[in-house]
Structures are given as C-alpha cells and as structure tokens.
Design a protein around this motif. Structure first.
Motif, PDB file in Angstrom:
ATOM      1  N   ILE A   1       0.934  -1.253   0.075  1.00 61.30           N
ATOM      2  CA  ILE A   1      -0.012  -0.052  -0.017  1.00 61.30           C
ATOM      3  C   ILE A   1       0.981   1.179   0.041  1.00 61.30           C
ATOM      4  CG2 ILE A   1      -1.496   1.368   1.630  1.00 61.30           C
ATOM      5  CD1 ILE A   1      -3.237  -0.980   2.271  1.00 61.30           C
ATOM      6  N   VAL A   2       1.887   1.385   0.735  1.00 59.00           N
ATOM      7  CA  VAL A   2       2.786   2.417   0.902  1.00 59.00           C
ATOM      8  C   VAL A   2       3.320   2.447  -0.591  1.00 59.00           C
ATOM      9  CG1 VAL A   2       5.000   3.192   1.427  1.00 59.00           C
ATOM     10  CG2 VAL A   2       3.548   2.422   3.302  1.00 59.00           C
ATOM     11  N   PHE A   3       3.849   1.519  -1.226  1.00 59.05           N
ATOM     12  CA  PHE A   3       4.626   1.711  -2.563  1.00 59.05           C
ATOM     13  C   PHE A   3       3.573   2.189  -3.426  1.00 59.05           C
ATOM     14  CE2 PHE A   3       5.468  -0.017  -6.763  1.00 59.05           C
ATOM     15  CZ  PHE A   3       6.899   0.324  -6.807  1.00 59.05           C
ATOM     16  N   SER A   4       2.116   1.521  -3.532  1.00 58.91           N
ATOM     17  CA  SER A   4       1.294   2.205  -4.587  1.00 58.91           C
ATOM     18  C   SER A   4       1.076   3.580  -4.303  1.00 58.91           C
ATOM     19  CB  SER A   4       0.118   1.245  -4.562  1.00 58.91           C
ATOM     20  OG  SER A   4       0.324  -0.157  -4.694  1.00 58.91           O
ATOM     21  N   GLY A   5       0.687   4.045  -3.220  1.00 66.15           N
ATOM     22  CA  GLY A   5       0.413   5.455  -3.001  1.00 66.15           C
ATOM     23  C   GLY A   5       1.286   6.387  -3.070  1.00 66.15           C
ATOM     24  N   LEU A   6       2.974   5.967  -3.117  1.00 65.86           N
ATOM     25  CA  LEU A   6       3.901   6.724  -3.260  1.00 65.86           C
ATOM     26  C   LEU A   6       3.804   6.832  -4.945  1.00 65.86           C
ATOM     27  CD1 LEU A   6       6.677   5.594  -0.646  1.00 65.86           C
ATOM     28  CD2 LEU A   6       5.288   7.973  -0.707  1.00 65.86           C
ATOM     29  N   MET A   7       3.725   5.782  -5.592  1.00 67.50           N
ATOM     30  CA  MET A   7       3.602   6.084  -7.130  1.00 67.50           C
ATOM     31  C   MET A   7       2.527   6.972  -7.663  1.00 67.50           C
ATOM     32  SD  MET A   7       5.312   4.998  -9.865  1.00 67.50           S
ATOM     33  CE  MET A   7       6.409   3.794  -9.256  1.00 67.50           C
ATOM     34  N   VAL A   8       1.551   6.907  -7.008  1.00 68.51           N
ATOM     35  CA  VAL A   8       0.520   7.821  -7.488  1.00 68.51           C
ATOM     36  C   VAL A   8       0.855   9.150  -7.115  1.00 68.51           C
ATOM     37  CG1 VAL A   8      -1.939   8.537  -7.109  1.00 68.51           C
ATOM     38  CG2 VAL A   8      -1.481   5.937  -7.339  1.00 68.51           C
ATOM     39  N   MET A   9       1.502   9.454  -6.054  1.00 69.98           N
ATOM     40  CA  MET A   9       2.029  10.714  -5.727  1.00 69.98           C
ATOM     41  C   MET A   9       3.129  11.300  -6.560  1.00 69.98           C
ATOM     42  SD  MET A   9       1.924  10.223  -1.487  1.00 69.98           S
ATOM     43  CE  MET A   9       2.559  12.158  -1.414  1.00 69.98           C
ATOM     44  N   PHE A  10       4.188  10.254  -7.101  1.00 65.47           N
ATOM     45  CA  PHE A  10       5.047  10.553  -7.726  1.00 65.47           C
ATOM     46  C   PHE A  10       4.571  10.878  -9.394  1.00 65.47           C
ATOM     47  CE2 PHE A  10       8.275   9.144 -11.123  1.00 65.47           C
ATOM     48  CZ  PHE A  10       9.391   9.818 -10.897  1.00 65.47           C
ATOM     49  N   VAL A  11       3.719  10.170  -9.580  1.00 67.89           N
ATOM     50  CA  VAL A  11       3.287  10.492 -11.035  1.00 67.89           C
ATOM     51  C   VAL A  11       2.423  11.881 -11.127  1.00 67.89           C
ATOM     52  CG1 VAL A  11       1.391   9.821 -12.863  1.00 67.89           C
ATOM     53  CG2 VAL A  11       3.055   8.141 -11.731  1.00 67.89           C
ATOM     54  N   ALA A  12       1.716  11.934  -9.747  1.00 70.54           N
ATOM     55  CA  ALA A  12       1.121  13.334  -9.823  1.00 70.54           C
ATOM     56  C   ALA A  12       1.931  14.545  -9.826  1.00 70.54           C
ATOM     57  CB  ALA A  12       0.223  13.548  -8.324  1.00 70.54           C
ATOM     58  N   GLY A  13       3.139  14.501  -9.473  1.00 72.95           N
ATOM     59  CA  GLY A  13       4.072  15.643  -9.654  1.00 72.95           C
ATOM     60  C   GLY A  13       4.915  15.763  -8.236  1.00 72.95           C
ATOM     61  N   LEU A  14       5.027  14.703  -7.415  1.00 70.60           N
ATOM     62  CA  LEU A  14       5.793  14.979  -6.207  1.00 70.60           C
ATOM     63  C   LEU A  14       7.142  15.312  -6.231  1.00 70.60           C
ATOM     64  CD1 LEU A  14       5.270  14.565  -2.961  1.00 70.60           C
ATOM     65  CD2 LEU A  14       6.365  12.275  -3.220  1.00 70.60           C
ATOM     66  N   LEU A  15       7.612  16.387  -5.775  1.00 71.47           N
ATOM     67  CA  LEU A  15       9.105  16.909  -5.827  1.00 71.47           C
ATOM     68  C   LEU A  15      10.162  16.095  -5.364  1.00 71.47           C
ATOM     69  CD1 LEU A  15       8.611  20.605  -5.233  1.00 71.47           C
ATOM     70  CD2 LEU A  15       8.557  19.674  -7.511  1.00 71.47           C
ATOM     71  N   TRP A  16      11.187  16.074  -5.827  1.00 67.90           N
ATOM     72  CA  TRP A  16      12.489  15.371  -5.654  1.00 67.90           C
ATOM     73  C   TRP A  16      12.995  15.397  -4.307  1.00 67.90           C
ATOM     74  CZ3 TRP A  16      13.634  10.732  -7.433  1.00 67.90           C
ATOM     75  CH2 TRP A  16      13.514  10.369  -8.961  1.00 67.90           C
ATOM     76  N   ARG A  17      12.927  16.691  -3.807  1.00 63.99           N
ATOM     77  CA  ARG A  17      13.548  16.979  -2.425  1.00 63.99           C
ATOM     78  C   ARG A  17      12.446  16.600  -1.422  1.00 63.99           C
ATOM     79  NH1 ARG A  17      11.940  22.343  -4.347  1.00 63.99           N
ATOM     80  NH2 ARG A  17       9.794  23.137  -3.346  1.00 63.99           N
ATOM     81  N   ILE A  18      11.442  16.502  -1.721  1.00 65.89           N
ATOM     82  CA  ILE A  18      10.134  15.529  -0.824  1.00 65.89           C
ATOM     83  C   ILE A  18      10.496  14.138  -0.681  1.00 65.89           C
ATOM     84  CG2 ILE A  18       7.846  15.516  -0.164  1.00 65.89           C
ATOM     85  CD1 ILE A  18       7.184  17.984  -1.391  1.00 65.89           C
ATOM     86  N   ILE A  19      10.676  13.705  -1.991  1.00 65.56           N
ATOM     87  CA  ILE A  19      10.887  12.024  -2.048  1.00 65.56           C
ATOM     88  C   ILE A  19      12.188  11.834  -1.243  1.00 65.56           C
ATOM     89  CG2 ILE A  19      11.570  10.364  -3.701  1.00 65.56           C
ATOM     90  CD1 ILE A  19       9.822  11.728  -6.039  1.00 65.56           C
ATOM     91  N   ILE A  20      13.391  12.688  -1.427  1.00 60.81           N
ATOM     92  CA  ILE A  20      14.578  12.301  -0.807  1.00 60.81           C
ATOM     93  C   ILE A  20      14.521  12.453   0.696  1.00 60.81           C
ATOM     94  CG2 ILE A  20      16.768  13.136  -0.428  1.00 60.81           C
ATOM     95  CD1 ILE A  20      16.909  13.839  -3.472  1.00 60.81           C
ATOM     96  N   ALA A  21      13.616  13.605   1.176  1.00 58.83           N
ATOM     97  CA  ALA A  21      13.441  13.577   2.519  1.00 58.83           C
ATOM     98  C   ALA A  21      12.541  12.562   2.970  1.00 58.83           C
ATOM     99  CB  ALA A  21      12.692  15.213   2.812  1.00 58.83           C
ATOM    100  N   GLY A  22      11.848  12.229   2.113  1.00 60.15           N
ATOM    101  CA  GLY A  22      10.821  11.010   2.812  1.00 60.15           C
ATOM    102  C   GLY A  22      11.578  10.007   2.862  1.00 60.15           C
ATOM    103  N   ALA A  23      12.315   9.482   2.082  1.00 60.40           N
ATOM    104  CA  ALA A  23      13.134   8.326   1.990  1.00 60.40           C
ATOM    105  C   ALA A  23      14.226   8.203   3.287  1.00 60.40           C
ATOM    106  CB  ALA A  23      14.375   8.195   0.710  1.00 60.40           C
TER     107      ALA A  23
END
Length: 307
Positions: free
Chosen positions: A100-122
């Motif tokens: 569920i986490v992976f699917s949700g993050l993929m939807v957010m990524f396709v929607a336009g989630l910024l890389w800095r938020i992705i890195i901070a989230g990681a």
C-alpha cells in the motif's frame, strides 16, 4: 465519472472494515486479518489497495496543479496512506502494508511529487524502519529480517520456507522437472505452495523458462496499463492506471524476490495465480477500471466537489 464520484466513499468504507477487523476480526495463524460473514471470508486490506489508489487519484485530480509539489498539500496525501497502513500493521501484515505504501507513493510521484520531498521522505523512511524494527515489529517479523540478513541461522524455523524454496528453484534447471513432478512441492516440503510460494512450484515444474514466461506476462500487463495511463486525458485516469500498475508490480516483485531469498519473507500472494478470493477480486476490479478509463480516454474529467 462513477469511480471518481465514489473514490472517497470507497476509501472510507475500506477504512471502516479495517477498523472492524481490529475489533471483531478472525484470527488465523497468529494474525487478525479477516472478516467472516457466514460462508464469506473477506480481507479488507486487499480492498484498501483499490480504495487508496482511487482516493489519492481523486485528491490530486481536484488539487490545483500549482499546489501539487508543496509540502503543505502533500500532508493530506500522506495521511490518506498512513491511516490504513497503521491499521494493517496492527493486524499484523507487514507485506500488505508495504504494498500500500509503494502504490500510494507511486500515485504521488506521477502526480508531480518533488524530488526534494522524495529524498526527505526516504531519509525519514529509513529512520522509521529502524525504529519499527526495534520497537514496533513482532518477534517473528524481526526473526525473519534477522534470518534474511544472516544474523540468525534457523533452517528448521524462520529460514525453512526460503531454504526449501531455494532447493526447489535451484534443482529445476532450464525446463524444470515436469508437471506435478517437483520433489519439494509434491512431497510437501514446500510450505504455503498454493499461496505465497506458488511461484516456486511453477519454477520447479517448468524451470527457468516457465518462470520467465510468467514474469513476461506480468510485465506485458504492467506495460499495457501504463500505456492506457499515457493515453488518458484525465489526470484521474492517469493516476488510477499508474496506481493499478504499481500495485501489480509491487505484488510481483515482493513475491518473487521473497521466494528467491532477495527480501525477507512476508505474506504476499502472486497476483491472479495464488489461491485467495479477495486478492483476485481486488486486482480484477482494478483492471476493470483501467479498461473503463481506456474506453473513455478522451474525457478530461471535471474538477468539481462531486464529479
């Protein structure tokens, strides 16, 4: 428009069912994951996989594109993901929570989630994983991770499943041992061969060629789903197709990597092959929505509160 309209109610309904599992759920093999109504047994965490994708897709569909990458408007999306994940982890069901986490993050990524938020989230995710390992995971879950990392050696306990799986796959060769002729599966050395370890049985009987053929079929299904996403003019349609493809990809990756010993053992079936009615139904609903989006790919989709 129908799926856009019922996205939030469907998500809310699945969340209520997850709450019901925590109160009156049926316990099997040490985990409380099922609701039983007469002869019907339902696993609400599977329904949440579709509900989550639809809810996130509707959220970003109706969100002003200028706010998509901002931290403030990312918080509701993380809350949509976090609520069911917390309930599923309580069951406990680490594998489904990861999906569920992976699917949700993929939807957010396709929607336009910024890389800095992705890195901070990681970074936060790594810290959260270490905290969960120390204080939140159950004993058997930590044992599986320790066995995977080589910190424990328990071939008759937590390491038994993967050991038998490796024996079966390693002895299969190029074309396998033949239909119903695998030793590990037919002599019942391989546990859960009808659900989580069914890919091992396929490879043992049909070899590397058979296993590669199954993976190629899954890859084709993912590619077709992404092709529908690219053709859709509606943002909601694009995000739903991407979410369904991500759900399938995470199912396949975690299951096949698990039986090969590449990730710790978690309870994740192989989609459309493993025994299990709720998982099958959920994925078929997902692909039915993808087909519906493809049939109406020229619709832009409204941004109103209801439609």
């Amino acid at each position: 428009r129908f799926w856009l309209a019922i996205a939030y109610p469907l998500y809310a309904g699945a969340l209520v069912l997850l709450l019901a599992v925590a109160v009156i759920g049926e316990t099997r093999l040490g985990a409380t994951r099922w609701l039983s109504v007469g002869p019907i047994s339902l696993q609400p965490s599977e329904l949440m996989k579709v509900g989550l994708v639809l809810a996130l897709a509707r959220y970003y569909h109706q969100l002003d594109p200028r706010r998509t990458g901002t931290v403030l408007w990312t918080i509701p999306a993380f809350m949509i993901i976090g609520a069911p994940v917390a309930l599923i982890m309580h069951q406990p069901d680490l594998g489904t929570a990861m999906l569920i986490v992976f699917s949700g993050l993929m939807v957010m990524f396709v929607a336009g989630l910024l890389w800095r938020i992705i890195i901070a989230g990681a970074i936060v995710g790594v810290g959260g994983a270490l905290f969960a390992y120390q204080y939140l995971l159950h004993g058997y879950q930590r044992s599986r991770i320790d066995t995977f990392l080589g910190l424990e050696d328990d071939p008759l306990g937590t390491g038994y499943h993967v050991l038998q799986s490796k024996i079966a796959i390693g002895s299969a060769g190029l074309f396998g041992r033949g239909y119903l002729h695998g030793t590990q599966s037919q002599l019942d050395f391989l546990p859960e061969k009808h659900t989580d370890f069914i890919f091992t049985m396929i490879v043992e009987q049909f070899g590397i060629v058979g296993g590669a053929f199954v993976l190629a079929l899954f890859a084709a299904l993912m590619a077709l789903s992404l092709q529908v996403a690219m053709r859709a003019r509606s943002l909601f349609g694009k995000l739903v197709c991407a979410g369904v493809a991500a759900t399938l990809a995470s199912y396949v990756f975690i299951n096949t990597a698990m039986v090969l010993g590449l990730v710790p053992v978690v309870g994740v079936p192989l989609p459309m092959i493993s025994f299990g009615g709720t998982a099958m139904t959920t994925l078929m609903i997902g692909f039915a929505i993808v087909l519906s989006i493809d049939l109406r790919r020229d619709q832009h989709g409204a941004r109103g509160l209801l439609w």
